[in-house]
Design an enzyme around this catalytic site. Structure first.
Site, PDB file in Angstrom:
ATOM      1  N   ALA A  37      43.265  10.155  45.791  1.00 11.82           N
ATOM      2  CA  ALA A  37      41.812  10.084  45.976  1.00 11.82           C
ATOM      3  C   ALA A  37      41.216   8.996  45.096  1.00 11.82           C
ATOM      4  CB  ALA A  37      41.181  11.438  45.665  1.00 11.82           C
ATOM      5  N   THR A  38      41.812   8.777  43.928  1.00 11.83           N
ATOM      6  CA  THR A  38      41.298   7.752  43.013  1.00 11.83           C
ATOM      7  C   THR A  38      41.253   6.396  43.697  1.00 11.83           C
ATOM      8  OG1 THR A  38      42.141   8.939  41.100  1.00 11.83           O
ATOM      9  CG2 THR A  38      41.757   6.590  40.814  1.00 11.83           C
ATOM     10  N   ASN A  45      35.184  19.740  39.159  1.00  5.18           N
ATOM     11  CA  ASN A  45      36.504  20.223  38.754  1.00  5.18           C
ATOM     12  C   ASN A  45      36.475  20.871  37.381  1.00  5.18           C
ATOM     13  OD1 ASN A  45      36.165  17.734  37.329  1.00  5.18           O
ATOM     14  ND2 ASN A  45      38.370  17.629  36.989  1.00  5.18           N
ATOM     15  N   GLN A  85      37.851  18.331  45.133  1.00  2.00           N
ATOM     16  CA  GLN A  85      37.986  19.763  44.877  1.00  2.00           C
ATOM     17  C   GLN A  85      37.644  20.629  46.084  1.00  2.00           C
ATOM     18  OE1 GLN A  85      39.397  21.033  42.209  1.00  2.00           O
ATOM     19  NE2 GLN A  85      39.664  18.960  41.411  1.00  2.00           N
ATOM     20  N   HIS A  87      46.982  16.351  48.011  1.00  2.00           N
ATOM     21  CA  HIS A  87      47.890  17.293  47.333  1.00  2.00           C
ATOM     22  C   HIS A  87      47.185  18.477  46.698  1.00  2.00           C
ATOM     23  CE1 HIS A  87      46.852  16.055  43.165  1.00  2.00           C
ATOM     24  NE2 HIS A  87      46.360  15.043  43.838  1.00  2.00           N
ATOM     25  N   THR A 132      53.903  -1.091  53.332  1.00  2.54           N
ATOM     26  CA  THR A 132      54.584   0.043  53.950  1.00  2.54           C
ATOM     27  C   THR A 132      53.886   1.344  53.574  1.00  2.54           C
ATOM     28  OG1 THR A 132      56.670  -1.134  53.884  1.00  2.54           O
ATOM     29  CG2 THR A 132      56.796   1.259  54.058  1.00  2.54           C
ATOM     30  N   CYS A 180      39.671  14.971  32.779  1.00  2.44           N
ATOM     31  CA  CYS A 180      39.283  13.634  33.276  1.00  2.44           C
ATOM     32  C   CYS A 180      37.822  13.557  33.685  1.00  2.44           C
ATOM     33  CB  CYS A 180      40.162  13.185  34.443  1.00  2.44           C
ATOM     34  SG  CYS A 180      41.871  12.896  33.986  1.00  2.44           S
TER      35      CYS A 180
END
Lengths: 381, 381
Positions: free
Chosen positions: B72-73, B148, B176, B198, B247, B335
């Protein structure tokens, strides 16, 4: 299926690769470096282990100078966009993949000057011209280690020495060579090395990396969560965190570790010897056919063989090889249009065969037979 | 192991995720979109299938407006750096993760103006202040869907309507919330949506994506091989190729497809109901302990519970939970330093529990018991 597209991605992978990925997904639900719990620590250790294996393979002293990326393209962009400034001069080649050619073109529109070196009259990389191309503002020499179209291997060690003596940074795209032929950053004087994880290193797609020598600072392309130094609004400058924002691809990096381990255990020299034998066998069979044009250097080359059949469309040949003979190759420009201009195959492209460690002599025999059959049926038609 | 760190990454994953990845690694040695052979076509189809599943989940009309990213970053950086220009004004919040806060800080050093909205006196997101913050040069409202750290859920649908009526683009960080609570880009008027693969989507690490509405053009961060339009030196402008150089992470995207399929089959509402029940149970147990400070909104929240034990170091509490009770949580700043300043927990941080679909009532009971034991032993010491 006879798989001859290893220059795109190696296949099959050693079984340990999928096993390592499955282990990471099933047993390590953890964001490494972000938490102190056991699974997070184990994930962090596995990622570090892959760094150590890569450092061993490329003779890199400090594994923390390797940043993981999602592919070689990102690694190459990160280095070029993070290093070069308007007014800088870069020496590159006409054999580059679009992953180098496009960011350099982008930079050339913004004040970076380029000199592109091609082949000399003997059809070899023009080292003399390169040597004459250094200018006072030459900041970087950026070259592919080997062409994904023609199979040319560039004299990287000689070029590294030239760069070192002129105090110019040397960047190498090892997309086609990492795990395929020896890459030694110390011996070759390589300051920046970009590599994919899923080709000669036998890792999964979604992996790659960038090595930068001590003393080189890159401006990161993205900033964000690093797990370290969370309290600062500015991106931390410590490697590799600086260049690895966001959750890393833990399963992919575990798989890459298994792939690199396979390469180290098998030995790059041994892999190279086998792939070279397969390539020479293929070259001999194809060169014996007058209807086939074989491109590339006369002697030493990567396991990459580009051809055309006189009077046949490349895409049609590829289609027949796939559908009738169950042979996977690749046709077209292979994302490297200038390499085709250099070889005289633009815009028609080539049919490219790229054998790998897991191919057999029989695969090569069948491929040569298939080409012979296609030629025969073309004549009969 | 009791795993309560789902806000970092969900665990365990449905078994279909590792299976899909293994299938991709073992059976599909192919670079999708780069070759015409059967394995390459099948890889391409599997990647498109994941796009379609994501489009269904987020109510996106055209799956090709979704670009895959490694996390996501990267998606957030791609959108912010690719869209904003000096002189633009952006409305954002103090609850953002560093993956938004850091690129916005970087842009603020280069002529982009920021307004940050925090909480009102009632401890809720200050929607009134946001409404008053629009300026003639407001180009973007960029907000997290949910914190978060505190679990606050922002009133995204209302904010989307505000943006639409002012013709300001609306960007949402669903790190989130994707797969955790409903996200509908049409109903919520979301123009740009960034999401990780993920977390609530149960895919593997190394996956994520960015949706951009028709009519929005982003300058790509990297250029290179796209498999399409190889003959041009300029990056092709067609989506998603433009934003997906190099790729792709085929095994990861296959795994993500399996994860999204699990979410669609289970139902986001059902997942939310279960996670909410676990969260409320945890909140009730912790709020009953006078030694525990529970942060975050009084009522509706994400399955994220940040606490501190009075007089105890957060990192020590996390260490004991891990080593003595085998409970995986996360301690520190997560973070998101500004979110902690907003909550008054900077720089000490919090102990964060984030339950997930696979947790049980027993996990929650044991966690509350563990906290009780830690408090008791602290007092005894």
């Amino acid at each position: 299926m006879i798989y001859l597209d290893n220059a795109a991605t190696s296949w099959p992978k050693p079984p340990s690769v999928a096993e390592a990925m499955t282990k990471a997904v099933k047993e390590l639900g953890a964001n490494p470096g972000r938490a102190g719990h056991q699974m997070a620590l184990e994930a962090g250790r596995g990622i570090y282990r892959t760094r150590v294996l890569l450092a061993k393979l490329f003779n890199i002293k400090n594994p923390l100078r390797i940043a993981f990326t999602q592919n070689a393209t990102y690694a190459l962009n990160l280095a070029l966009l993070g290093l070069l400034q308007p007014g800088d001069h870069v020496i590159t080649s006409t054999l580059e993949h679009n992953s180098v050619a496009r960011p350099l073109y982008y930079l050339s529109q913004r004040g970076v000057k380029l000199t592109k070196i091609g082949l000399n009259e003997a059809g070899e990389f023009d080292l003399d011209l390169l040597e004459k191309s250094f200018q006072p503002n030459t900041r970087l020499v950026c070259l592919t280690h080997g062409s994904n179209v023609s199979g040319h291997i560039l004299p990287i060690e000689k070029i590294g020495a030239l760069c070192r003596s002129r105090q110019v940074k040397f960047m190498v795209d090892a997309a086609q060579t990492a795990g395929v032929i020896p890459v030694d950053v110390e011996k070759m004087n390589i300051d920046i090395l970009a590599f994919p994880g899923h080709k000669g290193l036998y890792g999964p797609q979604g992996t790659g990396g960038l090595y930068i020598a001590e003393g080189i600072e890159l401006k990161p392309l993205v900033t964000g969560g690093t797990g370290s130094h969370s309290e600062y609004m500015e991106q931390p400058q410590v490697m590799p965190d600086q260049l690895e924002s966001g959750t890393p691809n833990t399963p992919g990096i575990f798989g890459l570790g298994a792939g690199v381990e396979f390469v180290l255990k098998t030995g790059v020299e041994q892999i190279h010897a086998r792939e070279q034998a397969l390539t020479e066998k293929l070259l001999a069979g194809l060169r014996a056919l007058p209807e086939v044009i074989v491109y590339g250097p006369a002697e030493e080359r990567l396991p990459v063989v580009s051809i055309n059949i006189k009077g046949a469309e490349t895409s049609e040949v590829g289609f027949i090889l796939d559908k009738v003979f169950n042979i996977a190759c690749r046709t077209g420009l292979h994302c490297a249009p200038e390499a085709h201009k250099t070889l005289g195959t633009f815009p028609i492209g080539t049919v490219r065969f790229s054998p790998g460690w897991f191919n057999t002599d029989e695969d090569i025999d069948k491929t040569i037979e298939a080409i012979k059959t296609i030629i025969k049926e073309m004549k009969g038609a």
